[in-house]
Design an enzyme around this catalytic site. Structure first.
Site, PDB file in Angstrom:
ATOM      1  N   LYS A   1      82.535  67.710 109.785  1.00 53.92           N
ATOM      2  CA  LYS A   1      82.642  69.166 109.924  1.00 53.92           C
ATOM      3  C   LYS A   1      81.281  69.653 110.386  1.00 53.92           C
ATOM      4  O   LYS A   1      80.307  69.629 109.636  1.00 53.92           O
ATOM      5  CB  LYS A   1      83.026  69.845 108.614  1.00 53.92           C
TER       6      LYS A   1
ATOM      7  N   GLU B   1      73.825  65.900  98.303  1.00 53.60           N
ATOM      8  CA  GLU B   1      72.377  66.049  98.110  1.00 53.60           C
ATOM      9  C   GLU B   1      72.109  67.540  98.141  1.00 53.60           C
ATOM     10  O   GLU B   1      72.308  68.193  99.168  1.00 53.60           O
ATOM     11  CB  GLU B   1      71.630  65.289  99.211  1.00 53.60           C
TER      12      GLU B   1
ATOM     13  N   CYS C   1      64.473  69.703 101.911  1.00 50.22           N
ATOM     14  CA  CYS C   1      64.954  69.527 100.541  1.00 50.22           C
ATOM     15  C   CYS C   1      63.891  68.900  99.645  1.00 50.22           C
ATOM     16  O   CYS C   1      63.995  68.970  98.425  1.00 50.22           O
ATOM     17  CB  CYS C   1      66.237  68.694 100.529  1.00 50.22           C
TER      18      CYS C   1
END
Length: 503
Positions: A179, A260, A297
């Site tokens: 996606k 994550e 992140c």
């Protein structure tokens, strides 16, 4: 060059609904929007492809991964141009990210050819063993089935259509349905074009890869709930990731969700390191905190250090460094708005002092610096929540026991860092067992931005850093997420998968 369409099982398909990209600069483009019907078509094609693709040799899959890397490099200039327009990221950053993307594809190809990832085990038959004989047993890792991958907003290449999750699943022998992220649909389509050429060149089933562009939340829900999807790879926010994780767990047949979800990645600055290298560490933290507008992140958002004159000098250096950094364009307007609201929420907390702030400016982000005490941190767990962007929080502690208390209070993290000198070893030794339970990667005298793609890397950690603490989304260990062990008892060599007998 761009069709604006989905790529489903070898065909470029449109859909009734469309959406417009929101580039940082340049002209917006129109793309077909995903639907549940397209998800179903892609998932069914992936299941059909699984029966042949899962039986390909390691060498065939390695050739496929290498061909994808070649095709991405062949489109390098276009990927950089369109990726920069869509994300606002500078060309050198995108060129480096493409190198990381193609590098991990080639690393995974080399890794699977070596065969160690299969974890092959063999217990020979013991027909004369007493009191009972033992059968012959062989164990080997086998692919799970079709995998859903969600493109990430902050890495248009390395964590998107042809990124780490896709590469790991294809290396394992699993077809992939991606996606695409609405933030960079053109970049995603170019990557899909590269994979499409590789699929054809390697004569693979066309259902081995599909890309569904954008679409509503319902499209993502349909993907993780599709009964033919057997695992999910996701990089994104805690809110979105937790919602998808719950859907995976609620299925009639629950499936693993490898999410994550980010972290604050605390940095523990120990006394002698602060005293001897405080200025150098402060300047390095400024660079790491603001790298890529703080949109990593592994961004080190929190520093914990002893109170006192050395801490004040550290703060002064950091404040000066951050004040000299101009506003930078964030990846999307939504990320910019979330950063603005997050900084406002943090600086409004009781016991938090704002040392450096800046008014919100649309999609532009400026660094913020906040200060609090260990007592306030321990009394207010919300201070440990991630704000995605260049926000730094400094926590001063009164003594070593309070630093340990803060370590114990941490939520799950991707990384924890120790800045230390030889005289700090005893305190570091006390912190290390705690940090091992809190993070997937522990650093000494460095900063966590910059995740090496290699065999020993772990990019994951206890919840909420990730939803599966035994996995990594970076490095060759990532391939193991999309495999499961199968034991073969007393099967003849004629029936065994070839890899069980090869070395």
């Amino acid at each position: 060059m761009l069709t604006g369409k989905h790529y489903i099982a070898g065909q470029w398909l449109g859909s009734e609904t469309e959406f417009s990209s929101q580039p940082a600069y340049g002209t917006a483009q129109t793309f077909a929007a995903g639907t549940a019907a397209l998800v179903n078509q892609a998932a069914r094609a992936a299941e059909a492809a699984f029966w042949s693709y899962s039986q390909t040799s390691r060498h065939e899959r390695a050739a496929f991964l290498n061909r994808i890397a070649d095709e991405l490099d062949a489109r390098g200039a276009d990927l950089t141009r369109i990726g920069s327009q869509e994300s606002g990221l500078p060309a050198p950053r995108l060129e480096g990210e493409r190198g990381r993307t193609t590098g991990q594809l080639r690393l995974f190809a080399k890794h699977i050819e070596q065969g160690d990832y299969l974890d092959r085990r063999h217990d020979v038959a013991l027909p004369d063993r007493q009191p009972l004989p033992r059968p012959e047993l062989r164990l080997m890792q086998r692919p799970l089935g079709p995998v859903a991958v969600f493109g990430a907003s902050n890495f248009p290449l390395a964590f998107s259509v042809a990124g780490g999750d896709t590469a790991a699943a294809l290396a394992a022998g699993c077809p992939v349905v991606v996606k695409g992220h609405e933030a960079h649909p053109g970049t995603g389509e170019l990557a899909a074009q590269a994979i499409a050429v590789a699929v054809a060149a390697c004569n693979l089933h066309p259902g081995v890869f599909s890309l569904v562009q954008g679409g509503s939340i319902a499209v993502g829900q349909a993907l993780v709930q599709h009964p033919l999807i057997q695992a999910v790879g996701f990089t994104g926010s805690l809110r979105a990731g937790r919602a998808l994780f719950d859907l995976c767990a609620q299925r009639p047949e629950p499936i693993p969700f490898f999410g994550e979800l980010g972290a604050v990645n605390p940095v523990f600055l120990l006394p002698q390191a602060l005293k001897q290298r405080g200025t150098a560490i402060a300047n390095a933290w400024v660079g790491s905190l603001t790298l890529g507008v703080g949109q990593f992140c592994t961004n080190p958002g929190v520093v914990i250090l002893p109170e006192g004159a050395a801490a004040e000098a550290f703060l002064s250096t950091v404040q000066t460094g951050l004040a000299g950094i101009d506003g930078q364009t964030m990846l999307t307007s939504g990320i910019a708005q979330a950063y603005q609201s997050g900084t406002q929420r943090m600086q409004s907390q009781t016991g938090v002092t704002a040392l450096l702030t800046h008014p919100a400016e649309a999609r532009e982000a400026f660094p913020h610096l906040l200060l609090t005490t260990g007592d306030t941190w321990l009394a207010n767990p919300s201070l440990g929540e991630e704000v995605f962007g260049p926000l730094g929080l400094v926590v001063t502690v009164r003594d070593h026991p309070q630093m340990l208390d803060i370590a114990h209070s941490l939520h799950g993290q991707l990384t924890c860092t120790l800045h230390m000198e030889q005289e700090d070893v005893e305190l570091a030794r006390a912190l290390l067992p705690v940090l091992e339970r809190k993070a997937g990667r522990i650093l000494a005298n460095g900063f966590p931005t910059g995740v090496e793609v290699c065999d020993a890397m772990v990019h994951g950690g206890p919840y909420p850093a990730s939803t599966n603490f035994g996995a990594s989304s970076v490095g060759t260990l990532a391939i193991r997420r999309f495999l499961r062990p199968v034991c073969y008892q007393n099967l003849s060599e004629a029936l065994l998968p070839p890899d069980t007998l090869q070395t």
